[in-house]
Design a protein around this motif. Structure first.
Motif, PDB file in Angstrom:
ATOM      1  N   PRO A 112       4.036   3.844   1.301  1.00 17.42           N
ATOM      2  CA  PRO A 112       5.013   2.834   0.873  1.00 17.42           C
ATOM      3  C   PRO A 112       5.189   2.819  -0.644  1.00 17.42           C
ATOM      4  CG  PRO A 112       2.948   1.768   1.453  1.00 17.42           C
ATOM      5  CD  PRO A 112       2.765   3.232   1.746  1.00 17.42           C
ATOM      6  N   ALA A 113       6.344   2.350  -1.105  1.00 15.07           N
ATOM      7  CA  ALA A 113       6.652   2.405  -2.539  1.00 15.07           C
ATOM      8  C   ALA A 113       6.211   1.159  -3.305  1.00 15.07           C
ATOM      9  CB  ALA A 113       8.148   2.624  -2.732  1.00 15.07           C
ATOM     10  N   HIS A 114       5.857   0.080  -2.607  1.00 21.00           N
ATOM     11  CA  HIS A 114       5.532  -1.146  -3.351  1.00 21.00           C
ATOM     12  C   HIS A 114       4.248  -0.944  -4.155  1.00 21.00           C
ATOM     13  CE1 HIS A 114       5.025  -5.284  -4.426  1.00 21.00           C
ATOM     14  NE2 HIS A 114       6.157  -5.604  -3.827  1.00 21.00           N
ATOM     15  N   PRO A 115       4.301  -1.144  -5.489  1.00 21.40           N
ATOM     16  CA  PRO A 115       3.129  -0.843  -6.322  1.00 21.40           C
ATOM     17  C   PRO A 115       1.897  -1.675  -5.952  1.00 21.40           C
ATOM     18  CG  PRO A 115       4.842  -1.955  -7.615  1.00 21.40           C
ATOM     19  CD  PRO A 115       5.447  -1.621  -6.283  1.00 21.40           C
ATOM     20  N   VAL A 116       2.093  -2.924  -5.556  1.00 20.05           N
ATOM     21  CA  VAL A 116       0.955  -3.783  -5.216  1.00 20.05           C
ATOM     22  C   VAL A 116       0.261  -3.261  -3.954  1.00 20.05           C
ATOM     23  CG1 VAL A 116       0.238  -6.105  -4.559  1.00 20.05           C
ATOM     24  CG2 VAL A 116       2.006  -5.791  -6.299  1.00 20.05           C
ATOM     25  N   THR A 117       1.052  -2.909  -2.977  1.00 18.27           N
ATOM     26  CA  THR A 117       0.460  -2.432  -1.726  1.00 18.27           C
ATOM     27  C   THR A 117      -0.214  -1.077  -1.918  1.00 18.27           C
ATOM     28  OG1 THR A 117       1.736  -3.795  -0.228  1.00 18.27           O
ATOM     29  CG2 THR A 117       1.080  -1.646   0.612  1.00 18.27           C
ATOM     30  N   ARG A 118       0.352  -0.225  -2.764  1.00 15.12           N
ATOM     31  CA  ARG A 118      -0.329   1.050  -3.027  1.00 15.12           C
ATOM     32  C   ARG A 118      -1.658   0.818  -3.724  1.00 15.12           C
ATOM     33  NH1 ARG A 118       3.406   4.601  -6.041  1.00 15.12           N
ATOM     34  NH2 ARG A 118       1.909   6.285  -5.780  1.00 15.12           N
ATOM     35  N   ALA A 119      -1.698  -0.146  -4.628  1.00 17.65           N
ATOM     36  CA  ALA A 119      -2.967  -0.466  -5.296  1.00 17.65           C
ATOM     37  C   ALA A 119      -3.977  -0.999  -4.280  1.00 17.65           C
ATOM     38  CB  ALA A 119      -2.728  -1.494  -6.406  1.00 17.65           C
ATOM     39  N   ILE A 120      -3.507  -1.797  -3.329  1.00 17.08           N
ATOM     40  CA  ILE A 120      -4.403  -2.336  -2.297  1.00 17.08           C
ATOM     41  C   ILE A 120      -4.936  -1.202  -1.411  1.00 17.08           C
ATOM     42  CG2 ILE A 120      -4.520  -3.821  -0.240  1.00 17.08           C
ATOM     43  CD1 ILE A 120      -2.428  -5.655  -1.671  1.00 17.08           C
ATOM     44  N   LEU A 121      -4.063  -0.260  -1.063  1.00 17.00           N
ATOM     45  CA  LEU A 121      -4.495   0.882  -0.234  1.00 17.00           C
ATOM     46  C   LEU A 121      -5.579   1.685  -0.953  1.00 17.00           C
ATOM     47  CD1 LEU A 121      -1.021   2.182   1.068  1.00 17.00           C
ATOM     48  CD2 LEU A 121      -2.754   0.953   2.382  1.00 17.00           C
ATOM     49  N   GLU A 122      -5.371   1.929  -2.246  1.00 19.13           N
ATOM     50  CA  GLU A 122      -6.370   2.664  -3.046  1.00 19.13           C
ATOM     51  C   GLU A 122      -7.687   1.905  -3.076  1.00 19.13           C
ATOM     52  OE1 GLU A 122      -6.383   5.561  -4.380  1.00 19.13           O
ATOM     53  OE2 GLU A 122      -4.325   6.170  -4.911  1.00 19.13           O
ATOM     54  N   ALA A 123      -7.586   0.594  -3.317  1.00 18.74           N
ATOM     55  CA  ALA A 123      -8.802  -0.215  -3.447  1.00 18.74           C
ATOM     56  C   ALA A 123      -9.537  -0.334  -2.116  1.00 18.74           C
ATOM     57  CB  ALA A 123      -8.451  -1.608  -3.980  1.00 18.74           C
ATOM     58  N   ALA A 124      -8.797  -0.412  -1.022  1.00 21.32           N
ATOM     59  CA  ALA A 124      -9.429  -0.541   0.293  1.00 21.32           C
ATOM     60  C   ALA A 124     -10.100   0.778   0.688  1.00 21.32           C
ATOM     61  CB  ALA A 124      -8.405  -0.960   1.343  1.00 21.32           C
ATOM     62  N   GLY A 125      -9.526   1.892   0.224  1.00 19.58           N
ATOM     63  CA  GLY A 125     -10.104   3.196   0.524  1.00 19.58           C
ATOM     64  C   GLY A 125      -9.994   3.590   1.988  1.00 19.58           C
ATOM     65  N   THR A 126      -9.051   2.979   2.682  1.00 18.95           N
ATOM     66  CA  THR A 126      -8.874   3.277   4.109  1.00 18.95           C
ATOM     67  C   THR A 126      -7.378   3.247   4.409  1.00 18.95           C
ATOM     68  OG1 THR A 126      -9.622   2.643   6.336  1.00 18.95           O
ATOM     69  CG2 THR A 126      -9.058   0.844   4.851  1.00 18.95           C
ATOM     70  N   PRO A 127      -6.931   4.043   5.384  1.00 18.71           N
ATOM     71  CA  PRO A 127      -5.508   3.962   5.737  1.00 18.71           C
ATOM     72  C   PRO A 127      -5.248   2.635   6.429  1.00 18.71           C
ATOM     73  CG  PRO A 127      -6.659   5.315   7.343  1.00 18.71           C
ATOM     74  CD  PRO A 127      -7.667   4.968   6.284  1.00 18.71           C
ATOM     75  N   VAL A 128      -4.104   2.043   6.180  1.00 18.12           N
ATOM     76  CA  VAL A 128      -3.810   0.729   6.749  1.00 18.12           C
ATOM     77  C   VAL A 128      -2.766   0.867   7.856  1.00 18.12           C
ATOM     78  CG1 VAL A 128      -2.769  -1.526   6.249  1.00 18.12           C
ATOM     79  CG2 VAL A 128      -4.519  -0.580   4.733  1.00 18.12           C
ATOM     80  N   ALA A 129      -3.178   0.470   9.060  1.00 21.19           N
ATOM     81  CA  ALA A 129      -2.245   0.460  10.189  1.00 21.19           C
ATOM     82  C   ALA A 129      -1.396  -0.792  10.066  1.00 21.19           C
ATOM     83  CB  ALA A 129      -3.010   0.438  11.507  1.00 21.19           C
ATOM     84  N   ALA A 130      -0.086  -0.625  10.147  1.00 20.77           N
ATOM     85  CA  ALA A 130       0.767  -1.806  10.027  1.00 20.77           C
ATOM     86  C   ALA A 130       2.111  -1.616  10.720  1.00 20.77           C
ATOM     87  CB  ALA A 130       1.004  -2.152   8.555  1.00 20.77           C
TER      88      ALA A 130
END
Ligand code: AMP
Ligand code: MG
Length: 343
Positions: free
Chosen positions: A121-139
């Motif tokens: 996804p392109a949203h910068p906040v969500t990409r930062a969350i994905l990086e920080a979580a270190g796991t792929p997010v099912a949504a």
């Protein structure tokens, strides 16, 4: 009820958001398309909670969200070079690619299919969350199953407040319709859902792209959908919807002639004055397809707060983003479509 609430997170609370995901919770995430209902995509129990919160049928697979194409190898097998070419061109952005999955991807995500939908996804906040979580997010989209998708925080809270652990405020969604889904496991690649990346854009990179028949018409009785999710009625407000196709002025005249007292209208801005006295949701100037995409779900959702008996909708033609907008309106209408007379 006491003790059931959803934590509202600001865009800078990336670490708190990632913690919810890592601990198996449910998180509302802003994306450029629509708000999503995310969980750790490698944790089957967390993924199961998505289906519960949405009331989603178990056989409707989810998309795995990753922060960059570098993660594809971890979850997908036999990745064709075309996938990387598409990622270079359209990621981060509203394109989901269907690829062969690796065994580590839980069945709960793929509904038991041997393929998985992947998106960055392109949203910068969500990409930062994905990086920080270190796991792929099912949504999937963050609406109750069957309702219009949420394009702002308030719409998602309307459906999910108290059912999810947190939601991140990322502002209103830029694109407003879900990602384009392209199946790369078949030849030629097949469009399963039109979305934020247009068919014309895909064809520039891919060459030939097949369009699944479910995009433009309802499934016939006994016909098997490409993906289980394609068989469900979608995006629908409570009141029945009729889509009126055709040249905009002719379609507007058709609606005006057939409109009953108490009916609602979705129309292009230019035609609002024709429907005075009725609940009207304008979706933008007639030629502004990007605005139609941003407005369409909000327009559909609006009528659930009214008493309208019937909704009449003007609809863009299928060029560019019009294919995605007309697909959502047609599905909301259960493919109840009429043609306005020629002018
Ligand atoms: P949503 O964004 O809420 O519509 O949910 C994800 C969409 O992706 C659904 O329409 C699914 O049918 C579709 N999808 C997810 N995984 C796959 C897959 N492996 N093959 C085909 N479609 C998929
Ligand atoms: Mg959805």
């Amino acid at each position: 009820m006491i003790g059931v609430h959803t934590q509202l997170l600001c865009a800078d609370q990336v670490e708190q958001a990632a913690r919810i995901l890592r601990s198996g919770g449910l998180l509302g995430i802003p994306t450029e398309t629509v708000y999503g209902l995310g969980a750790d995509g490698l944790n089957p129990d967390a993924v199961a909670r998505i289906f519960q919160a949405k009331g989603r049928p178990q056989d409707n697979p989810l998309i795995l969200h990753i922060p960059s194409a570098d993660w594809l190898e971890r979850y997908c097998a036999d990745i064709p070079p075309l996938a990387y070419e598409l990622a270079r061109r359209f990621w981060p952005g509203p394109l989901t690619m269907i690829l062969k999955r690796r065994d580590m991807v839980p069945d709960a995500v793929t509904a038991g299919l041997d393929t998985v939908g992947m998106r960055c996804p392109a949203h910068p906040v969500t990409r930062a969350i994905l990086e920080a979580a270190g796991t792929p997010v099912a949504a999937p989209s963050g609406n109750t199953s069957g309702r219009p998708s949420p394009t702002c925080l308030a719409d998602m809270l309307e459906d999910m407040d108290g059912k999810i652990d947190g939601i991140v405020d990322g502002g209103p969604c830029d694109v407003g319709v879900e990602s384009t889904i392209l199946d790369l496991t078949v030849s030629p690649p097949r469009l399963l859902r039109p979305g934020g990346i247009t068919l014309e854009q895909l064809r520039e990179v891919v060459g030939e792209v097949a369009v699944d028949s479910a995009v433009t018409r309802p499934l016939a009785a006994g016909e098997k959908p490409r993906a289980p999710g394609m068989k469900y009625r979608h995006y629908a407000p409570k009141a029945p919807v009729t889509v009126v196709r055709g040249e905009p002025a002719a379609a507007a005249r058709y609606i005006r002639r057939h409109l009953a007292d108490g009916d609602g209208v979705i129309c292009f801005n230019e035609f609002v004055p024709l429907f005075e006295g009725h609940p009207v949701e304008p979706i933008g100037p007639k030629d502004d397809r990007a605005e139609h995409a941003r407005r369409v779900f909000d327009a559909l959702r609006y009528f659930d707060g009214t008493q309208v008996a019937h909704i009449w909708a003007q609809c863009p033609d299928s060029a560019g983003l019009g294919l995605a907008v007309s697909n959502r309106l047609n599905k909301a209408a259960g493919f109840h479509i009429v043609e306005a007379e020629k002018p």
